[in-house]
Design an enzyme around this catalytic site. Structure first.
Site, PDB file in Angstrom:
ATOM      1  N   ARG A 233       0.839  -1.202   0.000  1.00  0.00           N
ATOM      2  CA  ARG A 233       0.000   0.000   0.000  1.00  0.00           C
ATOM      3  C   ARG A 233       0.871   1.247   0.000  1.00  0.00           C
ATOM      4  O   ARG A 233       0.923   1.980  -0.974  1.00  0.00           O
ATOM      5  CB  ARG A 233      -0.960  -0.009   1.194  1.00  0.00           C
ATOM      6  N   ASP A 234       1.635   1.479   1.077  1.00  0.00           N
ATOM      7  CA  ASP A 234       2.508   2.652   1.088  1.00  0.00           C
ATOM      8  C   ASP A 234       3.577   2.509   0.005  1.00  0.00           C
ATOM      9  O   ASP A 234       3.959   3.485  -0.651  1.00  0.00           O
ATOM     10  CB  ASP A 234       3.167   2.818   2.465  1.00  0.00           C
TER      11      ASP A 234
ATOM     12  N   HIS B  91       3.087   3.942  -3.613  1.00  0.00           N
ATOM     13  CA  HIS B  91       3.503   5.298  -3.993  1.00  0.00           C
ATOM     14  C   HIS B  91       4.855   5.255  -4.705  1.00  0.00           C
ATOM     15  O   HIS B  91       5.019   5.818  -5.788  1.00  0.00           O
ATOM     16  CB  HIS B  91       3.621   6.183  -2.748  1.00  0.00           C
TER      17      HIS B  91
ATOM     18  N   SER C 158       3.163  11.148   8.697  1.00  0.00           N
ATOM     19  CA  SER C 158       3.044  11.113   7.238  1.00  0.00           C
ATOM     20  C   SER C 158       4.189  11.818   6.532  1.00  0.00           C
ATOM     21  O   SER C 158       4.595  11.413   5.443  1.00  0.00           O
ATOM     22  CB  SER C 158       1.723  11.769   6.811  1.00  0.00           C
TER      23      SER C 158
ATOM     24  N   HIS D 223       3.055   4.749  12.886  1.00  0.00           N
ATOM     25  CA  HIS D 223       3.431   4.565  11.477  1.00  0.00           C
ATOM     26  C   HIS D 223       4.473   5.622  11.143  1.00  0.00           C
ATOM     27  O   HIS D 223       4.202   6.821  11.211  1.00  0.00           O
ATOM     28  CB  HIS D 223       2.193   4.735  10.593  1.00  0.00           C
TER      29      HIS D 223
ATOM     30  N   HIS E  21       7.682   7.470   8.790  1.00  0.00           N
ATOM     31  CA  HIS E  21       8.357   7.713   7.518  1.00  0.00           C
ATOM     32  C   HIS E  21       9.773   8.179   7.817  1.00  0.00           C
ATOM     33  O   HIS E  21      10.066   8.703   8.893  1.00  0.00           O
ATOM     34  CB  HIS E  21       7.592   8.727   6.663  1.00  0.00           C
TER      35      HIS E  21
ATOM     36  N   TYR F 283       3.282  16.498   3.187  1.00  0.00           N
ATOM     37  CA  TYR F 283       2.901  15.112   2.957  1.00  0.00           C
ATOM     38  C   TYR F 283       3.908  14.418   2.050  1.00  0.00           C
ATOM     39  O   TYR F 283       4.313  14.954   1.017  1.00  0.00           O
ATOM     40  CB  TYR F 283       1.498  15.082   2.337  1.00  0.00           C
TER      41      TYR F 283
END
Length: 347
Positions: free
Chosen positions: A19-20, A23, A173, A201, A203, A292
Site C-alpha cells: 500500500r505505502d 507510492h 506522514s 506509522h 516515515h 505530505y
C-alpha cells in the site's frame, strides 16, 4: 532523551509494502509481484498485510495516479496467497466510499485502516460504523500527526475509539517527527484511550523511522508498521526487515522470522524496486518542511517540467500547511514560484 524499552511489549507488526510502497512503485504493482511479496511476509510472520492503491481504496484516479492492476484483483491475489496473515486495506473518507469498502470485503480484506487528517477524526464516524457492520477489524489513522500537539491528538483518538476503532495510530506522514515527538504523542494516546490499542506509522524523511518507532514502543505503542526495504512514500518507511532485527535484539520480537525477511528484502523486493527510497535532498526537505510524503514525486515532476526547484515547492507547501487532498496546490505553487522568478529577472 533516553527511551527505556524495559517495559515495552512485543508489538503487532503490520506490513504496508503493498500500500505505502505503491507510492514509490507509481501504483504499478503486478499480480506476480504482489503474490511474491505477500508470500514472503506471510511466511515471515507479520500480523497483517495492507494492500490497496497508495491513497487507499478508490485512489486509482487522474489526481492520485492510476493503478496498473485493479486493487480488488490485488486484494484477491493476496488473500489467495496468505495462509496466516490478515489482509488489510486503507480507506480515506472522501476517496474511498461504502461501495469500494464492500467490494474490498468481497475480495477478501479482514481489516480496514481508516485514515483522516489529524484534525478531522469526526468525519470517520460513518466509516467505522460500516467497518464494524461488515465484521472488520477497524484501525484509525491520524495522518500528519506532527502538526498538532499530543493533547489535541488524544482528543481526536478518543473520537475514533468512540466510533468503534480497535486501534488508533499516530501517523508521521511527512517523516517530520523527532523521537521525543513520537514518544509524547503515543504516550498521550495511551493515557487517553480506555479500550483501543495505539499504533505508530513512521516515515524516514529525517532518517528516524526506526528510532521514532522505538521511541513509540517505549511510550507503550501496541502496533507498528513497516515496509520491505522501507519502500514507501517520500524517503520510505521503517524497513520491516530492519525493524524485525532491532526488535529481536531488544527482546521484543513478536514471532517474526528475521532471516526470511532479510532474504525477502534482498531477493524479492530488490529486483522489484523502481528505486531505493532514502533521505535525499528533496525527501529531507519534506521532513524539514512537514509536508505530505506523497507530494515528493509530484513536486519533482512538476518542478522539472517548469524549471522550478522541487525543494522550493516543498518548502512553500509546508509554509502553507498543505495536507493530503490538496495535491492541486503543487502546480499552483510551482507556477507562482516560476512567475516570481520571471519577475525577478531584470529587463
Amino acid at each position: 532523551m533516553i527511551f527505556d524499552l524495559s517495559q515495552a511489549k512485543p508489538p503487532v507488526v503490520v506490513d504496508t509494502t503493498l500500500r505505502d510502497g505503491s507510492h514509490a512503485h507509481q501504483h504499478q504493482y503486478t499480480q506476480e509481484e504482489v503474490r511474491a511479496i505477500a508470500r514472503v511476509l506471510d511466511e515471515a510472520g507479520v500480523y497483517a498485510i495492507e494492500v490497496s492503491h497508495g491513497d487507499g481504496l478508490g485512489g486509482s484516479s487522474i489526481q492520485y495516479g492510476f493503478s496498473r492492476v485493479n486493487e480488488m484483483e490485488l486484494i484477491r491475489t493476496v488473500r489467495e496467497t496468505v495462509k496466516r496473515a490478515k489482509v488489510a486495506a486503507l480507506l480515506l473518507p472522501g476517496i474511498g466510499t461504502r461501495r469500494e469498502l464492500k467490494e474490498a470485503v468481497e475480495a477478501g480484506i479482514q481489516m480496514v485502516r481508516i485514515a483522516t487528517q489529524c484534525t478531522e477524526a469526526d468525519i470517520s464516524e460513518q466509516h467505522f460504523g460500516m467497518a464494524k457492520e461488515m465484521g472488520l477489524e477497524a484501525v484509525g489513522f491520524l495522518m500528519m500527526s506532527h502538526m498538532r500537539p499530543p493533547e489535541f491528538l488524544a482528543e481526536q483518538a478518543q473520537l475514533m475509539e468512540k466510533y468503534g476503532a480497535d486501534v488508533v495510530y499516530i501517523v508521521d506522514s511527512a517523516g517530520a517527527m523527532l523521537p521525543q515527538d513520537a514518544y509524547q504523542r503515543v504516550k498521550a494516546l495511551k493515557s487517553a484511550l480506555t479500550r483501543a490499542k495505539v499504533g505508530f506509522h513512521a516515515h524516514n524523511n529525517l532518517g528516524l523511522a526506526i528510532g521514532n518507532t522505538l521511541a513509540a514502543l517505549a511510550a507503550g505503542a501496541d502496533w507498528v508498521d513497516g515496509t520491505l526495504r522501507g519502500y514507501g512514500a517520500g524517503a520510505g518507511n521503517a524497513a520491516t526487515e530492519v525493524l524485525a532485527a532491532v526488535l529481536d535484539k531488544a527482546g521484543l520480537n513478536p514471532g517474526l522470522d528475521v532471516f526470511k525477511l532479510l532474504d525477502g528484502a534482498e531477493y524479492v523486493m530488490g529486483p522489484i524496486l523502481h528505486f531505493q527510497p532514502y533521505p535525499d535532498r528533496d525527501s529531507i526537505a519534506i521532513g524539514y518542511a512537514g509536508v505530505y510524503s506523497t507530494f515528493l514525486l509530484h513536486a519533482k515532476r512538476i518542478g522539472k517540467e517548469l524549471g522550478v526547484d522541487p525543494l522550493a515547492i516543498l518548502l512553500e507547501l509546508g509554509r502553507r500547511q498543505a495536507v493530503a487532498g490538496q495535491e492541486d496546490w503543487i502546480l499552483r505553487v510551482a507556477l507562482e514560484l516560476k512567475e516570481k522568478e520571471v519577475e525577478a529577472v531584470p529587463d
